[in-house]
Enzyme design. Structure first.
Site, mmCIF file in Angstrom:
data_model
loop_
_atom_site.group_PDB
_atom_site.id
_atom_site.type_symbol
_atom_site.label_atom_id
_atom_site.label_comp_id
_atom_site.label_asym_id
_atom_site.label_seq_id
_atom_site.Cartn_x
_atom_site.Cartn_y
_atom_site.Cartn_z
ATOM 1 C CG HIS A 131 0.645 8.152 7.989
ATOM 2 N ND1 HIS A 131 0.742 7.621 6.739
ATOM 3 C CD2 HIS A 131 0.839 7.121 8.848
ATOM 4 C CE1 HIS A 131 0.972 6.326 6.824
ATOM 5 N NE2 HIS A 131 1.030 5.991 8.092
ATOM 6 C CG ASP A 138 -0.491 0.842 2.846
ATOM 7 O OD1 ASP A 138 0.429 1.416 2.240
ATOM 8 O OD2 ASP A 138 -0.448 0.558 4.060
ATOM 9 C CG ASP A 182 5.030 -4.031 3.923
ATOM 10 O OD1 ASP A 182 4.206 -4.551 3.158
ATOM 11 O OD2 ASP A 182 4.750 -3.134 4.730
HETATM 12 C C1 XUL Z 1 3.051 0.043 7.064
HETATM 13 C C2 XUL Z 1 1.644 0.360 6.775
HETATM 14 C C3 XUL Z 1 1.202 1.716 7.180
HETATM 15 C C4 XUL Z 1 -0.159 1.770 7.760
HETATM 16 C C5 XUL Z 1 -0.537 3.142 8.271
HETATM 17 O O1 XUL Z 1 3.449 -1.202 6.669
HETATM 18 O O2 XUL Z 1 0.919 -0.435 6.231
HETATM 19 O O3 XUL Z 1 1.319 2.535 6.072
HETATM 20 O O4 XUL Z 1 -1.122 1.374 6.843
HETATM 21 O O5 XUL Z 1 0.395 3.653 9.146
HETATM 22 CO CO CO Z 2 -1.129 -0.386 5.702
#
Ligand code: XUL
Ligand code: CO
Length: 439
Positions: free
Chosen positions: A104, A342, A310
Site C-alpha cells: 500500500h 497476504d 480475517d
Molecule cells: C484486507 C486485505 C488488504 C488488501 C489490500 O483484508 O486483504 O490487505 O489485500 O488492501
Molecule cells: Co488481501
C-alpha cells in the site's frame, strides 16, 4: 549489501533440499524455482509475492493486546524507518528467492500532514525502491492505495457521503497510479475496506454504488492517459471492517462491473480468507472467477474455519493449494497476477526467522499443490470423468443447447419422444477418493 545493514543475520539464501528431514524448515523441499512442469518453470506458474504490510509493518498488536513483534527496521523517525524497512524487505525477498512484492502507498512511506508532503515521502522512498529493484531484479506485483486507515475515510472513500473525502481518495489514487508506472507494477489493486455500510438507515446505497463506479472510471481514464500498462484488480471481501462491503464476493463484484460497463477494465484479486468469510468454501471464488474469465490474482492465505474473522494465516493445507493450482493451470496461468502472501505470522511467532519459516512453508505447500495438480491434469482421469458426465451436450438436442440455438418447444418435443431421463449417479465420493490419491 553492507554488513551493518543486514537485518536477517545468519540466514543465507534459502536453498532447495528435497532430501531434508521433517525438522529442517529453513529450506525448500518441494519448491524448485527453475524446474519445468507442463512446459513452464515452477516460479512462473506460482509467481510468489511477499506483502509489505503484514511482513514489514505488522507489529502483532490485536484489539486486545500490544505489539509483540519488535522489528529493528521499524525503529527511529518515520522516514528513517521507511528507508530501513525497504532495505530489510529487499534483503528478505532476495534471501527467500521471491521475485515480486506488493504494498500500500502508506506501507512504504508515512502519510504527511498534507497530500503534498505524503507525495514527497512517496517520491523519495520509491526512488530508493527503484534502485533496489534494478539491483536485485525484484519487481512489483501490485500497488494499492490505503483508503481505509486514515480517520478521513471512516465513512468510506469512493462511497463516502461527502465528495470532499472522495476527492481526497481520488487524489491519492492518482499518485498511486503514478507510482505504479514509475516502479513498473504489473497490477494495481482496489480493496474497498470501508466501501459499504454499517447501517442502511443513513445510507443511499444506489448513490454510493454509482459513485464507486464513477470513481473506477476516473481511475481507468487516468491509467490510459499516463499509458500505464498494468492490470486493474478488485479484491472482494464481504465484511470487516464494514458490516457489509459492496465487493462482497467474486460474483457480486463481477455483477457490479458488468452493471456499470467496467468488466473489460478489471479482473479480480481473490483472497480465500475473504471467500470463507463470505460463507463459501476455500476455493469457491477462485473457481467462480476463473470460470468467468475474471481471475486475475490471488492473495494466498487462509483463515481458520472455526473463526469468523480475517486471520490472514499462511496457507499450509495441501488440499486447498492443489485445488487452487488445478484451477490456475486450467486457465493457463495467473500472469500478470501472482500468488501474493497476504498473510501474517501469528503474534506469538516472535522470532525473525519465523517470517522465513512461514513463507517457506507456504511456498512449499503451493509447490506441492502445483505438483499434485500437474499429476491430476496429466493423468486426465478426473477430466475424463467430468467430460463423460457432460457428454449429452456433444450431440443432438444437447449440442443445440450448447450453442444457444435450442427452444422450449424443442425441449417439449424431445421429452415427448424420449420420456423420463434415467437416474445417473453423481459419484462424488469416487471423485473425492481419486483426488485424495494425488495429495
Ligand atoms: C484486507 C486485505 C488488504 C488488501 C489490500 O483484508 O486483504 O490487505 O489485500 O488492501
Ligand atoms: Co488481501
Amino acid at each position: 549489501m553492507a554488513a551493518q545493514e543486514e537485518f536477517f543475520t545468519g540466514i543465507p539464501k534459502i536453498p532447495y533440499v528435497p532430501s531434508a528431514g521433517p525438522g529442517e524448515v529453513m529450506c525448500f523441499k518441494h519448491y524448485h524455482a527453475e524446474e519445468v512442469l507442463m512446459g513452464r518453470k515452477m516460479e512462473d506458474w506460482l509467481r510468489f509475492s511477499v506483502c509489505y504490510w503484514h511482513s514489514f509493518c505488522g507489529t502483532g498488536a490485536d484489539p486486545f493486546g500490544s505489539p509483540t513483534l519488535h522489528r529493528p527496521w521499524n525503529e527511529g523517525p518515520p522516514m528513517e524507518s521507511a528507508r530501513k524497512r525497504l532495505r530489510a524487505a529487499f534483503e528478505f525477498f532476495t534471501k527467500l528467492g521471491v521475485k515480486y512484492y506488493t504494498f500500500h502507498d502508506r506501507d512504504v512511506a508515512p502519510e504527511g500532514s498534507t497530500l503534498e508532503e505524503s507525495n514527497r515521502n512517496l517520491d523519495e522512498i520509491t526512488d530508493l525502491a527503484l534502485q533496489l529493484q534494478t539491483q536485485t531484479g525484484i519487481k512489483v506485483l501490485w500497488v494499492t492505495c490505503n483508503l481505509f486507515a486514515h480517520p478521513r475515510y471512516m465513512n468510506g472513500a469512493a462511497t463516502n457521503p461527502d465528495c470532499h473525502v472522495l476527492a481526497y481518495a481520488g487524489a491519492q489514487v492518482k499518485k498511486g497510479l503514478d507510482i505504479a508506472k514509475k516502479l513498473g507494477a504489473e497490477n494495481f489493486v482496489f480493496w474497498g475496506g470501508r466501501e459499504g455500510f454499517l447501517s442502511v438507515h443513513n445510507t443511499d446505497v444506489a448513490a454510493e454504488l454509482k459513485h464507486m463506479a464513477n470513481f473506477f472510471k476516473m481511475a481507468v481514464k487516468y491509467k490510459e492517459k499516463i499509458g500505464l500498462k498494468c492490470q486493474f484488480l478488485i479484491e472482494p471481501k464481504p465484511k470487516e471492517p464494514c458490516k457489509h462491503q459492496y465487493d462482497y464476493d467474486a460474483m457480486s463484484v463481477i455483477g457490479f462491473l458488468q452493471h456499470y460497463g467496467l468488466e473489460r477494465h478489471f479482473k479480480l484479486n481473490i483472497e480465500p480468507n475473504h471467500t470463507t468469510l463470505a460463507g463459501h468454501s476455500y476455493e469457491h471464488d477462485i473457481v467462480m472467477a476463473s470460470a468467468l474469465g475474471m481471475l486475475g490474482s490471488v492473495d494466498s492465505n487462509t483463515g481458520s474455519p472455526d473463526l469468523g474473522w480475517d486471520t490472514d494465516q499462511f496457507p499450509m493445507d495441501i488440499r486447498n493449494t492443489t485445488l487452487v493450482m488445478k484451477t490456475i493451470i486450467e486457465q493457463g496461468g495467473l500472469q500478470p497476477g501472482g500468488l501474493n502472501f497476504d498473510a501474517k505470522v501469528r503474534r506469538e511467532s516472535t522470532d525473525l526467522e519465523d517470517l522465513f519459516i512461514a513463507h517457506i512453508g507456504a511456498m512449499d505447500a503451493f509447490a506441492r499443490g502445483l505438483r499434485n495438480a500437474v499429476r491430476i491434469l496429466e493423468d486426465g482421469l478426473i477430466a475424463g470423468m467430468v467430460k463423460e458426465r457432460y457428454s449429452s451436450f456433444g450431440h443432438g438436442i444437447g449440442q443445440k443447447v450448447e450453442d444457444g440455438s435450442a427452444t422450449l418447444e424443442e425441449m417439449e418435443a424431445f421429452i415427448e419422444q424420449n420420456g423420463e431421463p434415467k437416474v445417473t449417479s453423481g459419484k462424488q465420493e469416487k471423485y473425492e477418493s481419486i483426488f485424495n490419491h494425488y495429495i
